[in-house]
Write a protein that holds these residues in place. Sequence first.
Motif, PDB file in Angstrom:
ATOM      1  N   LEU A 133       0.828  -1.204   0.000  1.00  0.00           N
ATOM      2  CA  LEU A 133       0.000   0.000   0.000  1.00  0.00           C
ATOM      3  C   LEU A 133       0.863   1.255   0.000  1.00  0.00           C
ATOM      4  CD1 LEU A 133      -2.768   1.328   0.165  1.00  0.00           C
ATOM      5  CD2 LEU A 133      -2.655   1.104   2.661  1.00  0.00           C
ATOM      6  N   GLY A 134       1.930   1.228   0.783  1.00  0.00           N
ATOM      7  CA  GLY A 134       2.811   2.380   0.843  1.00  0.00           C
ATOM      8  C   GLY A 134       3.473   2.672  -0.485  1.00  0.00           C
ATOM      9  N   ARG A 135       3.922   1.623  -1.149  1.00  0.00           N
ATOM     10  CA  ARG A 135       4.556   1.820  -2.451  1.00  0.00           C
ATOM     11  C   ARG A 135       3.558   2.319  -3.491  1.00  0.00           C
ATOM     12  NH1 ARG A 135       8.287  -3.518  -3.120  1.00  0.00           N
ATOM     13  NH2 ARG A 135       6.441  -4.485  -2.242  1.00  0.00           N
ATOM     14  N   PHE A 136       2.310   1.876  -3.372  1.00  0.00           N
ATOM     15  CA  PHE A 136       1.279   2.359  -4.284  1.00  0.00           C
ATOM     16  C   PHE A 136       1.026   3.850  -4.076  1.00  0.00           C
ATOM     17  CE2 PHE A 136      -3.246   3.318  -4.936  1.00  0.00           C
ATOM     18  CZ  PHE A 136      -3.352   3.063  -6.298  1.00  0.00           C
ATOM     19  N   VAL A 137       0.903   4.264  -2.807  1.00  0.00           N
ATOM     20  CA  VAL A 137       0.652   5.679  -2.505  1.00  0.00           C
ATOM     21  C   VAL A 137       1.819   6.544  -2.972  1.00  0.00           C
ATOM     22  CG1 VAL A 137       0.362   7.359  -0.639  1.00  0.00           C
ATOM     23  CG2 VAL A 137      -0.888   5.191  -0.583  1.00  0.00           C
ATOM     24  N   ILE A 138       3.031   6.119  -2.680  1.00  0.00           N
ATOM     25  CA  ILE A 138       4.217   6.897  -3.065  1.00  0.00           C
ATOM     26  C   ILE A 138       4.331   6.993  -4.587  1.00  0.00           C
ATOM     27  CG2 ILE A 138       6.742   6.911  -3.045  1.00  0.00           C
ATOM     28  CD1 ILE A 138       6.598   5.726  -0.238  1.00  0.00           C
ATOM     29  N   THR A 139       4.040   5.881  -5.275  1.00  0.00           N
ATOM     30  CA  THR A 139       4.081   5.898  -6.736  1.00  0.00           C
ATOM     31  C   THR A 139       3.070   6.879  -7.309  1.00  0.00           C
ATOM     32  OG1 THR A 139       4.790   3.589  -6.785  1.00  0.00           O
ATOM     33  CG2 THR A 139       3.865   4.487  -8.811  1.00  0.00           C
ATOM     34  N   CYS A 140       1.850   6.878  -6.740  1.00  0.00           N
ATOM     35  CA  CYS A 140       0.821   7.805  -7.215  1.00  0.00           C
ATOM     36  C   CYS A 140       1.237   9.256  -6.983  1.00  0.00           C
ATOM     37  CB  CYS A 140      -0.506   7.518  -6.510  1.00  0.00           C
ATOM     38  SG  CYS A 140      -1.285   5.963  -7.006  1.00  0.00           S
TER      39      CYS A 140
ATOM     40  N   LEU B 205       3.122  14.401  -9.141  1.00  0.00           N
ATOM     41  CA  LEU B 205       4.116  15.468  -9.114  1.00  0.00           C
ATOM     42  C   LEU B 205       4.764  15.655 -10.483  1.00  0.00           C
ATOM     43  CD1 LEU B 205       5.872  14.817  -5.676  1.00  0.00           C
ATOM     44  CD2 LEU B 205       4.358  16.704  -6.253  1.00  0.00           C
ATOM     45  N   CYS B 206       5.109  14.554 -11.119  1.00  0.00           N
ATOM     46  CA  CYS B 206       5.744  14.634 -12.443  1.00  0.00           C
ATOM     47  C   CYS B 206       4.773  15.211 -13.473  1.00  0.00           C
ATOM     48  CB  CYS B 206       6.213  13.251 -12.883  1.00  0.00           C
ATOM     49  SG  CYS B 206       7.582  12.591 -11.907  1.00  0.00           S
ATOM     50  N   VAL B 207       3.505  14.778 -13.414  1.00  0.00           N
ATOM     51  CA  VAL B 207       2.522  15.306 -14.353  1.00  0.00           C
ATOM     52  C   VAL B 207       2.304  16.793 -14.125  1.00  0.00           C
ATOM     53  CG1 VAL B 207       0.091  15.209 -15.018  1.00  0.00           C
ATOM     54  CG2 VAL B 207       1.377  13.093 -14.688  1.00  0.00           C
ATOM     55  N   GLY B 208       2.242  17.204 -12.842  1.00  0.00           N
ATOM     56  CA  GLY B 208       2.064  18.623 -12.543  1.00  0.00           C
ATOM     57  C   GLY B 208       3.213  19.464 -13.061  1.00  0.00           C
ATOM     58  N   CYS B 209       4.434  18.982 -12.872  1.00  0.00           N
ATOM     59  CA  CYS B 209       5.604  19.717 -13.378  1.00  0.00           C
ATOM     60  C   CYS B 209       5.601  19.762 -14.899  1.00  0.00           C
ATOM     61  CB  CYS B 209       6.891  19.056 -12.875  1.00  0.00           C
ATOM     62  SG  CYS B 209       7.153  19.198 -11.093  1.00  0.00           S
ATOM     63  N   LEU B 210       5.198  18.651 -15.539  1.00  0.00           N
ATOM     64  CA  LEU B 210       5.157  18.608 -16.998  1.00  0.00           C
ATOM     65  C   LEU B 210       4.149  19.607 -17.545  1.00  0.00           C
ATOM     66  CD1 LEU B 210       6.074  17.235 -19.628  1.00  0.00           C
ATOM     67  CD2 LEU B 210       4.248  15.556 -19.276  1.00  0.00           C
ATOM     68  N   PHE B 211       2.962  19.660 -16.924  1.00  0.00           N
ATOM     69  CA  PHE B 211       1.931  20.594 -17.373  1.00  0.00           C
ATOM     70  C   PHE B 211       2.373  22.049 -17.187  1.00  0.00           C
ATOM     71  CE2 PHE B 211      -1.878  17.523 -16.868  1.00  0.00           C
ATOM     72  CZ  PHE B 211      -1.566  16.972 -18.097  1.00  0.00           C
ATOM     73  N   SER B 212       3.085  22.298 -16.070  1.00  0.00           N
ATOM     74  CA  SER B 212       3.521  23.664 -15.820  1.00  0.00           C
ATOM     75  C   SER B 212       4.583  24.108 -16.818  1.00  0.00           C
ATOM     76  CB  SER B 212       4.066  23.791 -14.395  1.00  0.00           C
ATOM     77  OG  SER B 212       5.239  23.017 -14.237  1.00  0.00           O
TER      78      SER B 212
ATOM     79  N   GLY C 226       3.080  24.774 -20.274  1.00  0.00           N
ATOM     80  CA  GLY C 226       2.153  25.895 -20.318  1.00  0.00           C
ATOM     81  C   GLY C 226       0.702  25.503 -20.219  1.00  0.00           C
ATOM     82  N   THR C 227       0.407  24.204 -20.027  1.00  0.00           N
ATOM     83  CA  THR C 227      -0.980  23.764 -19.901  1.00  0.00           C
ATOM     84  C   THR C 227      -1.605  24.331 -18.634  1.00  0.00           C
ATOM     85  OG1 THR C 227      -0.382  21.713 -21.015  1.00  0.00           O
ATOM     86  CG2 THR C 227      -2.493  21.758 -19.875  1.00  0.00           C
ATOM     87  N   PHE C 228      -0.857  24.306 -17.533  1.00  0.00           N
ATOM     88  CA  PHE C 228      -1.284  24.885 -16.269  1.00  0.00           C
ATOM     89  C   PHE C 228      -0.276  25.942 -15.868  1.00  0.00           C
ATOM     90  CE2 PHE C 228      -3.550  20.762 -15.139  1.00  0.00           C
ATOM     91  CZ  PHE C 228      -4.798  21.301 -15.394  1.00  0.00           C
ATOM     92  N   PRO C 229      -0.731  26.999 -15.218  1.00  0.00           N
ATOM     93  CA  PRO C 229       0.231  27.954 -14.647  1.00  0.00           C
ATOM     94  C   PRO C 229       1.058  27.268 -13.564  1.00  0.00           C
ATOM     95  CG  PRO C 229      -1.963  28.913 -14.763  1.00  0.00           C
ATOM     96  CD  PRO C 229      -2.112  27.452 -15.082  1.00  0.00           C
ATOM     97  N   LEU C 230       2.268  27.745 -13.371  1.00  0.00           N
ATOM     98  CA  LEU C 230       3.157  27.133 -12.393  1.00  0.00           C
ATOM     99  C   LEU C 230       2.557  27.174 -10.994  1.00  0.00           C
ATOM    100  CD1 LEU C 230       5.855  25.862 -11.673  1.00  0.00           C
ATOM    101  CD2 LEU C 230       6.827  28.154 -11.469  1.00  0.00           C
ATOM    102  N   GLU C 231       1.899  28.299 -10.655  1.00  0.00           N
ATOM    103  CA  GLU C 231       1.323  28.416  -9.312  1.00  0.00           C
ATOM    104  C   GLU C 231       0.235  27.381  -9.087  1.00  0.00           C
ATOM    105  OE1 GLU C 231       1.618  30.773 -11.490  1.00  0.00           O
ATOM    106  OE2 GLU C 231       3.150  32.115 -10.646  1.00  0.00           O
ATOM    107  N   LYS C 232      -0.613  27.179 -10.096  1.00  0.00           N
ATOM    108  CA  LYS C 232      -1.685  26.195  -9.951  1.00  0.00           C
ATOM    109  C   LYS C 232      -1.113  24.776  -9.848  1.00  0.00           C
ATOM    110  CE  LYS C 232      -5.506  26.773 -12.137  1.00  0.00           C
ATOM    111  NZ  LYS C 232      -6.556  26.849 -13.189  1.00  0.00           N
ATOM    112  N   ALA C 233      -0.089  24.466 -10.638  1.00  0.00           N
ATOM    113  CA  ALA C 233       0.525  23.140 -10.583  1.00  0.00           C
ATOM    114  C   ALA C 233       1.146  22.880  -9.218  1.00  0.00           C
ATOM    115  CB  ALA C 233       1.578  23.014 -11.680  1.00  0.00           C
TER     116      ALA C 233
END
Length: 198
Positions: A121-128, A133-140, A143-150
């Motif tokens: 369970l812990g590895r699943f949570v950490i992986t998610c 985090l990686c998707v948020g950084c990629l979107f920021s 330019g898909t999302f503003p950096l502040e929102k990400a």
Amino acid sequence: MSLFSREITGTDYEVYCARYLNSHGYRNARVTKASRDMGVDVIARRRGKTYAVQCKYYSGKVGNYAVQEVFAGKSYYECDRAIVMTNSTFTPAAKALAENTDVILMENIHYRNLPFARTPLGRFVITCVLIFLCVGCLFSFTGTFPLEKALFLDGIITGSAAVFILIYNIAKSLLFRIRDSRPANTEPEEVSEEDSSL
């Protein structure tokens, strides 16, 4: 019920059993050498007697061979009594043999020291969390999302994971306290009564 994780090795469980015995009325509990242990994983003392202990970390029930091994190992190490400890339970044959050979059976001794990050369970949570985090950084960066929102979304996700882990650890601690309060293992108490009468 057996709480079993493949992340825990037999050596991990032996060390835990030694600590468990030291905190439950036994003294100088120590793990024997891994090679040529002759069926005895831990040696402990209590009220002037020496105990040969075999530790079995299993997902299924422990059979009578464990009783046979520790009974033979007791003589090899010149101990007074023998114990088999397991996170699981024992088969009827093992219980019958233990009664005839005067071997103490201690079941449902669950390993508690496994970090949350090493559980499935812990590895699943950490992986998610890492994926979000990686998707948020990629979107920021794209330019898909503003950096502040990400960063805000990543903060919410990370904080939620931290709260979840805290709740998990508290619930696990309460579960083990409830199990410890139940008189599931009567063998140690019987040993105490027998030893106190000597």
